[in-house]
Design a protein around this motif. Structure first.
Motif, PDB file in Angstrom:
ATOM      1  N   SER A  92     -10.336  15.718  16.719  1.00 36.03           N
ATOM      2  CA  SER A  92     -10.552  14.962  15.485  1.00 36.03           C
ATOM      3  C   SER A  92     -10.391  13.457  15.653  1.00 36.03           C
ATOM      4  CB  SER A  92      -9.600  15.444  14.389  1.00 36.03           C
ATOM      5  OG  SER A  92      -8.265  15.221  14.755  1.00 36.03           O
ATOM      6  N   GLU A  93      -9.931  13.029  16.792  1.00 38.43           N
ATOM      7  CA  GLU A  93      -9.725  11.599  17.001  1.00 38.43           C
ATOM      8  C   GLU A  93     -10.733  11.065  17.996  1.00 38.43           C
ATOM      9  OE1 GLU A  93      -5.706  11.203  18.317  1.00 38.43           O
ATOM     10  OE2 GLU A  93      -4.889  11.883  16.413  1.00 38.43           O
ATOM     11  N   ASP A  94     -11.354   9.979  17.632  1.00 28.53           N
ATOM     12  CA  ASP A  94     -12.243   9.291  18.554  1.00 28.53           C
ATOM     13  C   ASP A  94     -11.378   8.294  19.314  1.00 28.53           C
ATOM     14  OD1 ASP A  94     -14.404   8.401  19.923  1.00 28.53           O
ATOM     15  OD2 ASP A  94     -15.297   7.316  18.258  1.00 28.53           O
ATOM     16  N   THR A  95     -10.602   8.822  20.246  1.00 29.19           N
ATOM     17  CA  THR A  95      -9.606   8.022  20.940  1.00 29.19           C
ATOM     18  C   THR A  95     -10.248   7.153  22.009  1.00 29.19           C
ATOM     19  OG1 THR A  95      -8.415  10.110  20.884  1.00 29.19           O
ATOM     20  CG2 THR A  95      -7.279   8.260  21.821  1.00 29.19           C
ATOM     21  N   THR A  96      -9.881   5.902  22.016  1.00 32.85           N
ATOM     22  CA  THR A  96     -10.330   5.003  23.064  1.00 32.85           C
ATOM     23  C   THR A  96      -9.108   4.489  23.810  1.00 32.85           C
ATOM     24  OG1 THR A  96     -12.231   4.317  21.748  1.00 32.85           O
ATOM     25  CG2 THR A  96     -11.619   2.894  23.572  1.00 32.85           C
ATOM     26  N   VAL A  97      -9.118   4.678  25.125  1.00 31.73           N
ATOM     27  CA  VAL A  97      -8.070   4.160  25.992  1.00 31.73           C
ATOM     28  C   VAL A  97      -8.725   3.108  26.863  1.00 31.73           C
ATOM     29  CG1 VAL A  97      -6.464   4.720  27.852  1.00 31.73           C
ATOM     30  CG2 VAL A  97      -6.854   6.357  26.008  1.00 31.73           C
ATOM     31  N   GLU A  98      -8.067   1.963  27.007  1.00 33.19           N
ATOM     32  CA  GLU A  98      -8.651   0.872  27.785  1.00 33.19           C
ATOM     33  C   GLU A  98      -7.666   0.388  28.834  1.00 33.19           C
ATOM     34  OE1 GLU A  98     -10.262  -3.683  27.034  1.00 33.19           O
ATOM     35  OE2 GLU A  98     -10.407  -2.218  25.421  1.00 33.19           O
ATOM     36  N   GLU A  99      -8.173   0.229  30.068  1.00 30.32           N
ATOM     37  CA  GLU A  99      -7.368  -0.295  31.172  1.00 30.32           C
ATOM     38  C   GLU A  99      -8.144  -1.394  31.879  1.00 30.32           C
ATOM     39  OE1 GLU A  99      -5.157   3.896  32.407  1.00 30.32           O
ATOM     40  OE2 GLU A  99      -6.457   2.910  33.861  1.00 30.32           O
ATOM     41  N   LEU A 111     -11.852  -0.064  32.435  1.00 28.46           N
ATOM     42  CA  LEU A 111     -12.002   1.384  32.414  1.00 28.46           C
ATOM     43  C   LEU A 111     -11.680   1.845  31.001  1.00 28.46           C
ATOM     44  CD1 LEU A 111     -12.424   4.116  33.835  1.00 28.46           C
ATOM     45  CD2 LEU A 111      -9.981   4.070  34.425  1.00 28.46           C
ATOM     46  N   LEU A 112     -12.661   2.475  30.355  1.00 30.85           N
ATOM     47  CA  LEU A 112     -12.497   2.947  28.972  1.00 30.85           C
ATOM     48  C   LEU A 112     -12.652   4.452  28.904  1.00 30.85           C
ATOM     49  CD1 LEU A 112     -14.679   0.445  26.897  1.00 30.85           C
ATOM     50  CD2 LEU A 112     -12.214   0.617  26.886  1.00 30.85           C
ATOM     51  N   PHE A 113     -11.820   5.087  28.083  1.00 32.96           N
ATOM     52  CA  PHE A 113     -12.006   6.498  27.760  1.00 32.96           C
ATOM     53  C   PHE A 113     -12.714   6.523  26.422  1.00 32.96           C
ATOM     54  CE2 PHE A 113     -10.372  10.622  26.024  1.00 32.96           C
ATOM     55  CZ  PHE A 113     -11.038  11.427  26.923  1.00 32.96           C
ATOM     56  N   GLU A 114     -13.988   6.892  26.464  1.00 29.63           N
ATOM     57  CA  GLU A 114     -14.817   6.904  25.264  1.00 29.63           C
ATOM     58  C   GLU A 114     -15.529   8.240  25.148  1.00 29.63           C
ATOM     59  OE1 GLU A 114     -16.657   2.548  24.869  1.00 29.63           O
ATOM     60  OE2 GLU A 114     -17.475   3.679  26.547  1.00 29.63           O
ATOM     61  N   GLN A 115     -15.395   8.873  24.033  1.00 27.65           N
ATOM     62  CA  GLN A 115     -16.123  10.103  23.735  1.00 27.65           C
ATOM     63  C   GLN A 115     -16.057  11.097  24.888  1.00 27.65           C
ATOM     64  OE1 GLN A 115     -19.660   9.763  21.602  1.00 27.65           O
ATOM     65  NE2 GLN A 115     -18.758   8.282  20.230  1.00 27.65           N
ATOM     66  N   SER A 117     -15.347  10.704  28.045  1.00 26.80           N
ATOM     67  CA  SER A 117     -15.758  10.259  29.379  1.00 26.80           C
ATOM     68  C   SER A 117     -14.980   9.008  29.761  1.00 26.80           C
ATOM     69  CB  SER A 117     -17.251   9.908  29.405  1.00 26.80           C
ATOM     70  OG  SER A 117     -18.031  11.045  29.209  1.00 26.80           O
ATOM     71  N   TRP A 118     -14.752   8.846  31.050  1.00 25.56           N
ATOM     72  CA  TRP A 118     -14.127   7.636  31.590  1.00 25.56           C
ATOM     73  C   TRP A 118     -15.240   6.742  32.093  1.00 25.56           C
ATOM     74  CZ3 TRP A 118      -9.167   6.587  30.784  1.00 25.56           C
ATOM     75  CH2 TRP A 118      -8.343   7.647  30.390  1.00 25.56           C
ATOM     76  N   VAL A 119     -15.380   5.556  31.484  1.00 22.70           N
ATOM     77  CA  VAL A 119     -16.500   4.662  31.758  1.00 22.70           C
ATOM     78  C   VAL A 119     -15.985   3.352  32.338  1.00 22.70           C
ATOM     79  CG1 VAL A 119     -18.529   3.535  30.764  1.00 22.70           C
ATOM     80  CG2 VAL A 119     -17.718   5.694  29.802  1.00 22.70           C
ATOM     81  N   VAL A 120     -16.632   2.903  33.424  1.00 22.16           N
ATOM     82  CA  VAL A 120     -16.287   1.633  34.067  1.00 22.16           C
ATOM     83  C   VAL A 120     -17.324   0.600  33.641  1.00 22.16           C
ATOM     84  CG1 VAL A 120     -16.011   0.420  36.272  1.00 22.16           C
ATOM     85  CG2 VAL A 120     -15.258   2.814  36.049  1.00 22.16           C
ATOM     86  N   TYR A 121     -16.807  -0.554  33.162  1.00 18.22           N
ATOM     87  CA  TYR A 121     -17.657  -1.676  32.777  1.00 18.22           C
ATOM     88  C   TYR A 121     -17.319  -2.877  33.653  1.00 18.22           C
ATOM     89  CZ  TYR A 121     -18.888   0.799  28.488  1.00 18.22           C
ATOM     90  OH  TYR A 121     -19.352   1.718  27.579  1.00 18.22           O
TER      91      TYR A 121
END
Length: 148
Positions: A92-99, A111-115, A117-121
Motif C-alpha cells: 500500500s505504500e509507494d515507498t521511495t528510498v534514496e541513496e 540509487l532509488l528504490f522506486e515501484q 525496483s532499484w534504479v541507478v541515475y
C-alpha cells in the motif's frame, strides 16, 4: 503452532483483507487496495495450518520462497500479525528510498528504490535498473562507487 482456525481469526482482524475460498478448503486473503498487480497477502491457508504470506523482496525476511512468499506454518500470533501488517504496508505504500554513491573521481550517482525496483541515475538520467538491492550494490561497487 497455531491451528487453522486461530490463524484464520488473526488474519480476519485485518479489515482491509478480503477472504476468498479456493480449492481443497484453502483460503486466500486479498488486499484489494494494493498499489501493485499483486493483491494476495495470505496465500493458500490450509486446514492443516500451512500457508504463505507475500513479502516480496522485503529485506527483513531471509527465508523467502521464489514468489516472495514466507511459510507461516510455525508462526505464533505475534509473528503472524507482524508479517501481515508488513505485507499490507508493502503493497500500500509507494515507498521511495534514496541513496547517494560516489566514485574516486568524485562522480556521483543516485540509487532509488522506486515501484519495487532499484534504479541507478547518473546526472538525473536513467542508468540501470535492478530487481534487488544486492544486485544494484554489486553493480555500483564493480564500477568503483561507494555509498556516501
Amino acid at each position: 503452532m497455531l491451528t487453522f482456525e486461530q490463524k484464520k481469526a488473526i488474519i480476519e482482524t485485518f479489515p482491509e483483507l478480503t477472504k476468498k475460498e479456493i480449492s481443497l478448503k484453502r483460503l486466500n486473503y486479498h488486499f484489494e487496495d494494493s498499489l501493485y498487480e499483486k493483491t494476495i497477502v495470505v496465500e493458500k491457508l490450509h486446514p492443516n495450518g500451512n500457508g504463505f504470506v507475500f513479502v516480496g523482496d522485503m529485506p527483513s525476511y531471509s527465508d523467502v520462497a521464489v514468489k516472495g512468499l514466507v511459510n507461516i506454518r510455525a508462526f505464533n500470533e505475534q509473528a503472524l500479525k507482524e508479517i501481515i501488517a508488513k505485507a499490507v504496508a508493502y503493497l500500500s505504500e509507494d515507498t521511495t528510498v534514496e541513496e547517494q554513491w560516489e566514485d574516486a573521481k568524485g562522480q556521483k550517482v543516485t540509487l532509488l528504490f522506486e515501484q519495487r525496483s532499484w534504479v541507478v541515475y547518473f546526472e538525473g538520467n536513467f542508468e540501470e535498473a535492478f530487481g534487488t538491492y544486492e544486485d544494484a550494490v554489486r553493480y555500483l561497487k564493480d564500477d568503483g562507487f561507494d555509498k556516501k
